[in-house]
Every structure is written in C-alpha cells, then in structure tokens.
Design a protein around this motif. Sequence first.
Motif, PDB file in Angstrom:
ATOM      1  N   ALA A  60       0.866  -1.412  -0.018  1.00 39.15           N
ATOM      2  CA  ALA A  60       0.010  -0.002   0.062  1.00 39.15           C
ATOM      3  C   ALA A  60       0.998   1.322  -0.003  1.00 39.15           C
ATOM      4  O   ALA A  60       0.387   2.221  -0.139  1.00 39.15           O
ATOM      5  N   ILE A  61       2.096   1.221   0.360  1.00 39.75           N
ATOM      6  CA  ILE A  61       3.120   2.310   0.401  1.00 39.75           C
ATOM      7  C   ILE A  61       4.028   2.226  -0.854  1.00 39.75           C
ATOM      8  O   ILE A  61       4.402   3.422  -1.424  1.00 39.75           O
ATOM      9  N   PHE A  62       4.739   1.019  -1.058  1.00 39.53           N
ATOM     10  CA  PHE A  62       5.545   1.000  -2.196  1.00 39.53           C
ATOM     11  C   PHE A  62       5.452   0.180  -3.217  1.00 39.53           C
ATOM     12  O   PHE A  62       4.709  -0.557  -3.436  1.00 39.53           O
ATOM     13  N   GLU A  63       5.841   0.695  -4.548  1.00 43.72           N
ATOM     14  CA  GLU A  63       5.746  -0.179  -5.732  1.00 43.72           C
ATOM     15  C   GLU A  63       7.129  -0.074  -6.495  1.00 43.72           C
ATOM     16  O   GLU A  63       7.967   1.068  -6.309  1.00 43.72           O
ATOM     17  N   ILE A  64       7.273  -0.962  -7.273  1.00 41.90           N
ATOM     18  CA  ILE A  64       8.607  -0.896  -8.135  1.00 41.90           C
ATOM     19  C   ILE A  64       8.117  -0.135  -9.458  1.00 41.90           C
ATOM     20  O   ILE A  64       7.045  -0.611  -9.997  1.00 41.90           O
ATOM     21  N   GLY A  65       8.812   0.737  -9.816  1.00 45.32           N
ATOM     22  CA  GLY A  65       8.359   1.658 -10.833  1.00 45.32           C
ATOM     23  C   GLY A  65       8.959   1.202 -12.288  1.00 45.32           C
ATOM     24  O   GLY A  65       9.720   0.035 -12.194  1.00 45.32           O
ATOM     25  N   ASP A  66       8.529   1.570 -13.435  1.00 50.67           N
ATOM     26  CA  ASP A  66       9.108   1.118 -14.710  1.00 50.67           C
ATOM     27  C   ASP A  66      10.497   1.214 -14.855  1.00 50.67           C
ATOM     28  O   ASP A  66      11.138   0.663 -15.686  1.00 50.67           O
ATOM     29  N   ASP A  67      11.164   2.100 -14.164  1.00 56.06           N
ATOM     30  CA  ASP A  67      12.523   2.230 -13.998  1.00 56.06           C
ATOM     31  C   ASP A  67      13.459   1.084 -13.058  1.00 56.06           C
ATOM     32  O   ASP A  67      14.504   1.255 -13.104  1.00 56.06           O
TER      33      ASP A  67
END
Length: 63
Positions: free
Chosen positions: A22-29
């Motif tokens: 709910a707080i973090f995600e891995i971005g496209d980079d």
Amino acid sequence: MRVHVDRTKCSGIGLCEMTAPAIFEIGDDGQSQVIDEDPPETERAAAEEAVSNCPTGALSIED
C-alpha cells in the motif's frame, strides 16, 4: 509519518513492495517508489518492517 526512498541507494529488489504494497511499488525504471508518502498510521508496522528489511538502506520514515 512520512515515508521516503533514496533512489540513489535503491537496487530494486522489491522487498518493500512485498512487505508494504500500500506504500511502495517498483516503478517502470526498476526502482522503488512511494505510492503514498503520508500513509495512515495503520500502515506504520508495514512501513517499519520494509525500512528494516531494505538491504541497501534506501528507505526511511520521518515522524
């Protein structure tokens, strides 16, 4: 509580996303990014676990 990612330290392993989705995600980079910089207090335990489990020390919490 404010959550931060030091992107100069992030290696994109993804433990933070698994621990606190709910707080973090891995971005496209391929690096972690914060979804909610000011999450509700109910997410504190997950945020603290993500910070303590980050192998590169890229995560922090500011009260």
